[in-house]
Design a protein around this motif. Structure first.
Motif, PDB file in Angstrom:
ATOM      1  N   ALA A 200       0.762  -1.154   0.031  1.00  0.00           N
ATOM      2  CA  ALA A 200      -0.148  -0.013  -0.083  1.00  0.00           C
ATOM      3  C   ALA A 200       0.854   1.223  -0.097  1.00  0.00           C
ATOM      4  O   ALA A 200       1.674   1.427  -0.702  1.00  0.00           O
ATOM      5  CB  ALA A 200      -0.796  -0.128   1.368  1.00  0.00           C
ATOM      6  N   TYR A 201       0.651   2.343   0.918  1.00  0.00           N
ATOM      7  CA  TYR A 201       1.327   3.526   0.971  1.00  0.00           C
ATOM      8  C   TYR A 201       2.685   3.105   1.010  1.00  0.00           C
ATOM      9  O   TYR A 201       3.794   4.041   0.323  1.00  0.00           O
ATOM     10  CB  TYR A 201       1.099   4.284   2.075  1.00  0.00           C
ATOM     11  N   ALA A 202       3.206   2.195   1.667  1.00  0.00           N
ATOM     12  CA  ALA A 202       4.809   2.066   2.104  1.00  0.00           C
ATOM     13  C   ALA A 202       5.360   1.793   0.571  1.00  0.00           C
ATOM     14  O   ALA A 202       6.640   2.104   0.531  1.00  0.00           O
ATOM     15  CB  ALA A 202       5.021   0.784   3.001  1.00  0.00           C
ATOM     16  N   LEU A 203       4.783   0.845  -0.209  1.00  0.00           N
ATOM     17  CA  LEU A 203       5.291   0.741  -1.480  1.00  0.00           C
ATOM     18  C   LEU A 203       5.461   1.727  -2.302  1.00  0.00           C
ATOM     19  O   LEU A 203       6.501   2.386  -2.981  1.00  0.00           O
ATOM     20  CB  LEU A 203       4.336  -0.327  -2.421  1.00  0.00           C
ATOM     21  N   SER A 204       4.533   2.797  -2.418  1.00  0.00           N
ATOM     22  CA  SER A 204       4.537   4.061  -2.990  1.00  0.00           C
ATOM     23  C   SER A 204       5.648   4.978  -2.538  1.00  0.00           C
ATOM     24  O   SER A 204       6.097   5.605  -3.278  1.00  0.00           O
ATOM     25  CB  SER A 204       3.177   4.975  -3.001  1.00  0.00           C
ATOM     26  N   ALA A 205       6.216   4.968  -1.323  1.00  0.00           N
ATOM     27  CA  ALA A 205       7.102   5.621  -0.532  1.00  0.00           C
ATOM     28  C   ALA A 205       8.208   5.056  -0.850  1.00  0.00           C
ATOM     29  O   ALA A 205       9.485   5.528  -0.420  1.00  0.00           O
ATOM     30  CB  ALA A 205       6.927   5.994   0.698  1.00  0.00           C
ATOM     31  N   GLY A 206       8.435   3.744  -1.678  1.00  0.00           N
ATOM     32  CA  GLY A 206       9.842   3.338  -2.022  1.00  0.00           C
ATOM     33  C   GLY A 206      10.222   2.179  -0.961  1.00  0.00           C
ATOM     34  O   GLY A 206      11.416   1.701  -1.087  1.00  0.00           O
ATOM     35  N   GLY A 207       9.372   1.716  -0.197  1.00  0.00           N
ATOM     36  CA  GLY A 207       9.600   0.670   0.708  1.00  0.00           C
ATOM     37  C   GLY A 207       9.453  -0.858  -0.030  1.00  0.00           C
ATOM     38  O   GLY A 207       8.971  -0.904  -1.160  1.00  0.00           O
ATOM     39  N   PRO A 208       9.909  -1.943   0.448  1.00  0.00           N
ATOM     40  CA  PRO A 208      10.199  -3.179   0.085  1.00  0.00           C
ATOM     41  C   PRO A 208       8.594  -4.044  -0.051  1.00  0.00           C
ATOM     42  O   PRO A 208       7.965  -3.471   1.106  1.00  0.00           O
ATOM     43  CB  PRO A 208      11.038  -3.831   0.722  1.00  0.00           C
ATOM     44  N   LEU A 209       8.570  -4.829  -0.491  1.00  0.00           N
ATOM     45  CA  LEU A 209       7.570  -5.696  -0.344  1.00  0.00           C
ATOM     46  C   LEU A 209       7.778  -6.888   0.685  1.00  0.00           C
ATOM     47  O   LEU A 209       8.928  -7.432   0.733  1.00  0.00           O
ATOM     48  CB  LEU A 209       7.116  -6.818  -1.757  1.00  0.00           C
ATOM     49  N   TRP A 217       7.847  -5.923  10.270  1.00  0.00           N
ATOM     50  CA  TRP A 217       7.315  -4.614   9.964  1.00  0.00           C
ATOM     51  C   TRP A 217       8.579  -3.784   9.202  1.00  0.00           C
ATOM     52  O   TRP A 217       9.630  -4.215   9.154  1.00  0.00           O
ATOM     53  CB  TRP A 217       6.818  -3.573  10.918  1.00  0.00           C
ATOM     54  N   VAL A 218       7.853  -2.958   8.312  1.00  0.00           N
ATOM     55  CA  VAL A 218       8.954  -2.039   7.539  1.00  0.00           C
ATOM     56  C   VAL A 218       8.767  -0.666   7.977  1.00  0.00           C
ATOM     57  O   VAL A 218       7.638  -0.215   8.041  1.00  0.00           O
ATOM     58  CB  VAL A 218       8.856  -2.280   6.095  1.00  0.00           C
ATOM     59  N   LEU A 219       9.765   0.059   8.278  1.00  0.00           N
ATOM     60  CA  LEU A 219       9.711   1.445   8.810  1.00  0.00           C
ATOM     61  C   LEU A 219      10.098   2.206   7.550  1.00  0.00           C
ATOM     62  O   LEU A 219      11.277   2.095   6.965  1.00  0.00           O
ATOM     63  CB  LEU A 219      10.760   1.616   9.997  1.00  0.00           C
ATOM     64  N   VAL A 220       9.354   3.119   6.893  1.00  0.00           N
ATOM     65  CA  VAL A 220       9.528   3.911   5.395  1.00  0.00           C
ATOM     66  C   VAL A 220       9.383   5.120   5.625  1.00  0.00           C
ATOM     67  O   VAL A 220       8.570   5.535   6.092  1.00  0.00           O
ATOM     68  CB  VAL A 220       8.611   3.188   4.361  1.00  0.00           C
ATOM     69  N   SER A 228      20.269   9.262   2.914  1.00  0.00           N
ATOM     70  CA  SER A 228      20.873   8.042   3.416  1.00  0.00           C
ATOM     71  C   SER A 228      19.718   7.443   4.508  1.00  0.00           C
ATOM     72  O   SER A 228      19.961   6.180   4.803  1.00  0.00           O
ATOM     73  CB  SER A 228      21.887   8.075   4.206  1.00  0.00           C
ATOM     74  N   ASN A 229      18.492   8.057   4.510  1.00  0.00           N
ATOM     75  CA  ASN A 229      17.457   7.516   5.572  1.00  0.00           C
ATOM     76  C   ASN A 229      16.704   6.548   4.758  1.00  0.00           C
ATOM     77  O   ASN A 229      15.774   7.083   3.889  1.00  0.00           O
ATOM     78  CB  ASN A 229      16.519   8.798   6.052  1.00  0.00           C
ATOM     79  N   ARG A 230      16.850   5.409   4.988  1.00  0.00           N
ATOM     80  CA  ARG A 230      16.296   4.384   3.919  1.00  0.00           C
ATOM     81  C   ARG A 230      15.287   3.601   4.622  1.00  0.00           C
ATOM     82  O   ARG A 230      15.374   3.566   5.835  1.00  0.00           O
ATOM     83  CB  ARG A 230      17.198   3.505   3.274  1.00  0.00           C
ATOM     84  N   PRO A 231      14.462   2.921   4.088  1.00  0.00           N
ATOM     85  CA  PRO A 231      13.505   1.770   4.540  1.00  0.00           C
ATOM     86  C   PRO A 231      14.281   0.768   5.190  1.00  0.00           C
ATOM     87  O   PRO A 231      15.365   0.191   5.224  1.00  0.00           O
ATOM     88  CB  PRO A 231      12.718   1.274   3.550  1.00  0.00           C
ATOM     89  N   VAL A 232      13.782   0.519   6.775  1.00  0.00           N
ATOM     90  CA  VAL A 232      14.431  -0.648   7.677  1.00  0.00           C
ATOM     91  C   VAL A 232      13.156  -1.751   7.811  1.00  0.00           C
ATOM     92  O   VAL A 232      12.154  -1.272   8.130  1.00  0.00           O
ATOM     93  CB  VAL A 232      14.797  -0.005   8.938  1.00  0.00           C
TER      94      VAL A 232
END
Length: 302
Positions: A200-209, A217-220, A228-232
């Motif tokens: 959902a929103y996380a994918l649009s913001a550049g997060g992983p599947l 969980w993924v922090l995006v 350099s602040n990337r998804p974790v």
């Protein structure tokens, strides 16, 4: 053949084309009649207040209307007709009861309402006979803390999002995971997404599947000031705390269906819920099949 699901709740938004109050929705009526033909006792969700979406099926004397709590207590299957937003809303409410849900897609993408409307009968016949795949999805339990008190409490299946105000600049957020300080981040916002919400929103913001079987969980970050602040990717056993350090008109969204305004010093605390949502899919269902279809992977290939 008699269905092992004897008591089925039919849930969804009322979408009869050009319909006025009290008119019938032929699609929902057709699904209800089909369920009855398979030996199911059909119930519908009782209409809620004006601030809730209108529900799908004017019941008359034919179908008994139940509250969400009654559905959880009395039914052994929920058949949800609509888009993913409809499923998110009812899934959170029924998770505590452990009732399984089947989704018929009447929306757009349909990641979790994955049965096509035009083929529902052929798909449901074996499922109602007990031929299905079961898929459990985790929930997040989020609270907004202010001066040591809980001022907002919500469940989320997709994501918890801290956002800047519509006309303001970046927010500054202090992020901690477990007992460890992570960073002060300046960005337009921050997303905590479950595996379900990773598309959902996380994918649009550049997060992983994130595969639904992964307990994480993924922090995006949303448009971070520091590139350099990337998804974790994080374990979902850890508590995540997001404190609003700076920024005006910030808010916290839960599945984009409920909203809490934030003040400086507020802390959004996210933990893994004790409840999970149970989805049923057709036999042979695969998460990767869903990704290929919904994200249009390999189009034009063999």
């Amino acid at each position: 053949m008699t269905s092992p699901f004897r008591h089925v709740a039919l849930i969804g938004k009322y979408q009869a084309s050009g319909a006025r109050c009290g008119e019938r929705d032929s699609v929902m009526e057709g699904i209800a009649s089909f369920l009855e033909s398979r030996g199911c006792k059909v119930y519908v969700e009782q209409p809620r207040g004006d601030d809730e979406p209108a529900q799908a099926l004017p019941t008359g004397d034919r179908y008994e209307a139940l509250t969400v709590e009654q559905i959880g207590q009395q039914c052994d299957l929920g058949l949800v007709v609509g888009g993913d937003g409809t499923m998110l809303g009812i899934g959170r409410q029924l998770a505590a009861f452990g009732i399984p849900l089947i989704g018929i897609n009447r929306g757009r993408l349909g990641f979790i309402t994955d049965i096509p409307l035009d083929n529902f009968q052929a798909t449901l016949i074996p499922m109602l006979a007990g031929e299905y795949e079961e898929d459990h999805r985790s929930l997040m339990h989020a609270q907004v803390m202010r001066d040591g008190a809980v001022v907002f409490d919500a469940l989320a299946m997709n994501d918890v999002v801290v956002n800047r105000g519509a006309t303001s600049g970046m927010v500054e957020l202090r992020v901690s995971v477990g007992k460890h300080f992570v960073a002060n981040q300046r960005a337009d916002g921050l997303i905590i997404a479950s595996p379900t919400g990773s598309t959902a929103y996380a994918l649009s913001a550049g997060g992983p599947l994130l595969h639904p079987a992964v307990p994480g969980w993924v922090l995006v970050p949303i448009a971070p000031h520091t590139l350099s602040n990337r998804p974790v990717l994080l374990p979902d056993a850890d508590e995540i705390v997001i404190e609003l350090v700076g920024g005006r008109d910030a808010s916290a969204n839960f599945d984009m269906q409920s909203l809490a305004s934030l003040a400086i010093g507020d802390r959004v605390v996210v933990r893994r819920s004790d409840f999970r949502v149970r989805f049923l899919h057709p036999r042979g269902w695969s998460y990767f099949d869903t990704l290929r279809k919904k994200l249009h992977w390999n189009e034009g290939g063999s």
